[in-house]
Enzyme design. Structure first.
Site, PDB file in Angstrom:
ATOM      1  N   THR A 193       0.876  -1.188   0.000  1.00 12.02           N
ATOM      2  CA  THR A 193       0.000   0.000   0.000  1.00 12.02           C
ATOM      3  C   THR A 193       0.906   1.229   0.000  1.00 12.02           C
ATOM      4  O   THR A 193       1.347   1.657  -1.050  1.00 12.02           O
ATOM      5  CB  THR A 193      -0.970  -0.006   1.206  1.00 12.02           C
ATOM      6  OG1 THR A 193      -0.236  -0.140   2.410  1.00 12.02           O
ATOM      7  CG2 THR A 193      -1.961  -1.142   1.090  1.00 12.02           C
ATOM      8  N   LYS A 219       4.592  -6.992   4.041  1.00  9.65           N
ATOM      9  CA  LYS A 219       4.247  -5.636   3.626  1.00  9.65           C
ATOM     10  C   LYS A 219       3.987  -4.847   4.904  1.00  9.65           C
ATOM     11  O   LYS A 219       3.592  -5.393   5.944  1.00  9.65           O
ATOM     12  CB  LYS A 219       3.027  -5.583   2.713  1.00  9.65           C
ATOM     13  CG  LYS A 219       1.722  -5.958   3.307  1.00  9.65           C
ATOM     14  CD  LYS A 219       0.837  -4.856   3.816  1.00  9.65           C
ATOM     15  CE  LYS A 219       0.942  -3.600   3.028  1.00  9.65           C
ATOM     16  NZ  LYS A 219       0.404  -2.484   3.896  1.00  9.65           N
ATOM     17  N   THR A 230      -1.293  -1.654   7.207  1.00 10.57           N
ATOM     18  CA  THR A 230      -1.339  -2.906   7.935  1.00 10.57           C
ATOM     19  C   THR A 230      -0.106  -3.745   7.632  1.00 10.57           C
ATOM     20  O   THR A 230       0.376  -3.759   6.515  1.00 10.57           O
ATOM     21  CB  THR A 230      -2.579  -3.687   7.482  1.00 10.57           C
ATOM     22  OG1 THR A 230      -3.702  -2.936   7.887  1.00 10.57           O
ATOM     23  CG2 THR A 230      -2.624  -5.068   8.084  1.00 10.57           C
ATOM     24  N   GLU A 316       6.972   5.029   7.526  1.00 13.13           N
ATOM     25  CA  GLU A 316       6.508   6.214   6.815  1.00 13.13           C
ATOM     26  C   GLU A 316       7.394   7.418   7.108  1.00 13.13           C
ATOM     27  O   GLU A 316       7.487   7.866   8.250  1.00 13.13           O
ATOM     28  CB  GLU A 316       5.053   6.492   7.170  1.00 13.13           C
ATOM     29  CG  GLU A 316       4.152   5.431   6.551  1.00 13.13           C
ATOM     30  CD  GLU A 316       2.758   5.445   7.094  1.00 13.13           C
ATOM     31  OE1 GLU A 316       1.912   4.759   6.492  1.00 13.13           O
ATOM     32  OE2 GLU A 316       2.505   6.113   8.103  1.00 13.13           O
ATOM     33  N   ASN A 439       0.352  11.139   6.247  1.00 15.47           N
ATOM     34  CA  ASN A 439      -0.815  10.798   7.060  1.00 15.47           C
ATOM     35  C   ASN A 439      -1.857  11.883   7.180  1.00 15.47           C
ATOM     36  O   ASN A 439      -2.999  11.609   7.550  1.00 15.47           O
ATOM     37  CB  ASN A 439      -0.345  10.334   8.436  1.00 15.47           C
ATOM     38  CG  ASN A 439       0.256   8.954   8.327  1.00 15.47           C
ATOM     39  OD1 ASN A 439      -0.400   8.037   7.871  1.00 15.47           O
ATOM     40  ND2 ASN A 439       1.521   8.817   8.688  1.00 15.47           N
ATOM     41  N   SER A 444      -7.319  12.136   0.902  1.00 15.63           N
ATOM     42  CA  SER A 444      -7.827  13.203   0.035  1.00 15.63           C
ATOM     43  C   SER A 444      -7.352  13.013  -1.401  1.00 15.63           C
ATOM     44  O   SER A 444      -6.519  12.183  -1.698  1.00 15.63           O
ATOM     45  CB  SER A 444      -7.399  14.562   0.562  1.00 15.63           C
ATOM     46  OG  SER A 444      -5.993  14.626   0.683  1.00 15.63           O
TER      47      SER A 444
END
Lengths: 444, 444
Positions: A193, A219, A230, A316, A439, A444
């Site tokens: 993702t 992942k 996740t 991230e 995040n 959006s």
């Protein structure tokens, strides 16, 4: 006064434009796009993984949410495969996790399958979520001639949206037709993702009568981020091993591997790790008390740790890979609390992002952890540099040494509590502007 | 081709410069300086606080770390004052906190004093830290003719640096000479560190035979950030009240006020709240079982909550003030766990910063909290908007309503667990780029 020298002014303005453009480029935010820039901590390439006899992979474009990329993958496991698993402890866990948990311990000689989609987590979707799991696992069971309680599923992506399971079941014939033993990297890519690279690791150990292979994929961009990141992990081996022993080894090794990483302290509704042993190796069946059994468990732990660390390396916005080593705690539980308090502290993580050797924040994190600690017995090291000891900054510590150390991309923060024999090492990353970009703007 | 039209080119370049400058201004990072930009959530002005008989304030420039600003303040409390306090539970707490804790419960008719410096927290400074506290409190005791165990001190600022206590003691004569009843705002300003505004609150209640006044000041940009944003709170009242009752009321009210706020989950080594009752009010002595006693406690709680909320409004980088209301929990402890899991979640806080009504992350936070929760009984509201109920998104919820709501600067997130009568409300702020700017670069 003479006329304006437009040529000179234009030249001066040209310089100004160049300078402003350079500034914009140098500004950390201006240079960063939240899209797929590969993590600076990524390995050079996806590793060459050994084929595991009895395991086949396929992937397809089902269009669950993403377009123009594979977003669903199927794994077929040969008859006789034993399955073990560990799952998120969240009280709001997704329907597919509950389904896996209900199925995992049951003995069966029928073989098994795993089907995974990205883009939609099918979490917090009530009764229609359960229906979606039944439809997908039922579809795979029918296509592969398996009992439906031997089909495991995972979903990762946005929370609270109904899973368009028809798009997945429509692709089952293609997936079945495409199954191949050497397609593990494609499967790793299909479940990504916000991941910026696919994650794989392997090991080979010598069994009685032949070698035993282990290969795994994962992942995750943290343990975190329920609607986007996740953590899913699938590990395969050709070992012959009874299900209870396989589950015991997995559960024993998860604490110091996947439960010892954190990106941002947020636990997913959908984390799942499945371990499948096909028994196709020529080596004799493993036993927990013999050398091959112990070596297998150690190799399994190495594969798990490698995959877990790759998840942190893809945290991230991460720019630093940080190992936090806690020793001398009264208990292992206390060591874990202190290590996680440091690894999850926003103030420690922002200091690391800023390359500031701010050891006072490590003292703070130890203090808030809830573990037994004595300020005057605490010592702190950055790598080999002794920073603080005996309740105060070390007399030999020089701030410039700490500052130089913090410029590295891989850091070790070592804390000794001086109280007992409890130890724990955990891995984390820094907290950067990109974490916020990713995040704040995801949906959006 | 004609000659270059330098005039036209200069004009075009001028436009380009203007555009690039506007872009730089619009980029969130380029426009922000970590310095003293007042929080957008700040109150309009420091409130008018009532004078409390028997309490005097002074402040001075001691140059502990900051230049050209007052950084030390002294408070003198009249003979007969009773003192109560609550302190950080950190196991690495600072020398001044340990000193306050040792002194707070002792009865005395001698009066008291409080001395506070900003710029250096005197935390993790070993034996020299204890010496510094002894020097500063001893100097004040001598100058004011008080026993040294009636002088309380706090220090806030960088950790691990020796406190230059001579700079503070050198200013004691000036501080004593400057003591005045109406200088509370100056005292509030002298203890600011990364705070962007001074914080004050007050209340007046009717006692038997006269009114009772309460006035308090606080500093803090979170409960957090040990080397820069320790939370210090001083509250004064002219009530006549016995020390044990004063301490009991304070301890009872701290859970739902100061222990119900969070900026980033990091707990300081130096948090301290001191409450002084001078007994100069004409009203009769308070009793916990009568109406004036109950009204006093309620007014004290309001002042504490007001100050606590001001700390959140000055949270580092905050642009949103967020109230998290949890109801229907099995116990109050569970309600607190859920509320704090939501309020501390980096994913919830970045979604709020991005004005994204990402309710899936609230489901995640409930799930990871460790409190008893049943996915199918959970309901979530943004203000009055029902977002999710019965284990799924509400059929009436429209994403655009949630998105419009999130644009407000003050938000209410309400979660009902549907299990019991446990409730807790906590307050927090969003997690923005400025938080990272402030904390990545603080010491450089």
């Amino acid at each position: 006064m003479g006329k304006t020298d437009w040529k000179a002014e234009a030249k001066a303005l040209k310089k100004k434009v160049a300078k402003l453009k350079a500034q914009a480029k140098a500004a950390p935010e201006a240079a960063v796009t939240p899209a797929k820039m590969v993590s600076p901590l990524a390995p050079e390439a996806f590793p060459a993984l050994p084929v595991i006899g009895g395991v086949e992979f396929a992937a397809a474009e089902a269009g669950v949410r993403y377009r123009n990329r594979k977003d669903v993958m199927l794994i077929r496991l040969a008859p006789g495969t034993t399955m073990a698993g560990v799952f998120t402890r969240s009280s709001t866990r997704a329907a597919c996790v509950l389904d896996c948990q209900a199925k995992i311990g049951k003995p069966s000689e029928a073989g098994a399958a795993i089907i995974v989609n990205s883009g939609n987590s099918n979490a917090f979707t009530g009764a229609v979520g359960v229906e979606a799991v039944t439809a997908v696992t039922g579809g795979v069971a029918e296509a592969l001639g398996l009992p439906s309680d031997r089909v495991f599923s995972s979903s990762t992506g946005v929370i609270g949206e109904p899973l368009p399971h028809d798009r997945i079941t429509a692709k089952i014939p293609d997936l079945v037709a495409g199954l191949a033993e050497d397609a593990i990297e494609m499967a790793a890519r299909a479940m990504m993702t916000t991941d910026t690279f696919p994650k794989g690791a392997s090991a080979v150990v010598q069994g009685d009568g032949g070698e035993i292979r282990i290969a795994g994929i994962a992942k995750g961009s943290g343990m975190i981020a329920p609607d986007m990141a996740t953590m899913l992990v699938y590990i395969f081996t050709d070992a012959k091993i009874a299900q209870p022993l396989l589950q015991k080894m997995l559960s024993r090794q998860v604490e110091a591997t996947f439960n010892a990483i954190t990106v941002d302290s947020d636990t997913s509704t959908s984390d799942a790790l499945l371990l499948a042993a096909t028994g196709t190796s020529p080596a004799a069946e493993l036993n927990g008390r013999t050398k091959p059994g112990r070596e297998f468990e150690a190799a399994l732990a190495r594969v798990m740790l490698d995959l877990a660390q790759q998840v942190v390396r893809d945290g991230e916005g991460a720019t630093k890979f940080v190992e936090v080593r806690v020793t001398g705690a009264a208990t292992v539980e206390d060591a874990h609390k202190v290590a996680m308090a440091i690894a999850n502290s926003p103030l420690v993580k922002t200091a690391i992002a800023g390359e500031d050797p701010n050891w006072g924040r490590i003292v703070m994190a130890v203090g808030k952890s809830g573990a037994a600690a004595d300020r005057d017995r605490l010592s702190i090291r950055f790598g080999d540099i002794l920073v603080a000891a005996n309740g105060w900054r070390s007399p030999d510590y020089r701030e410039e040494d700490g500052a130089a150390y913090m410029k590295r991309s891989e850091l070790v923060i070592a804390v000794d509590l001086g109280l007992g024999a409890g130890t724990r090492t955990v891995w984390t990353c820094d907290l950067t502007h990109r974490y916020i970009d990713i995040n704040a703007d995801y949906r959006s």
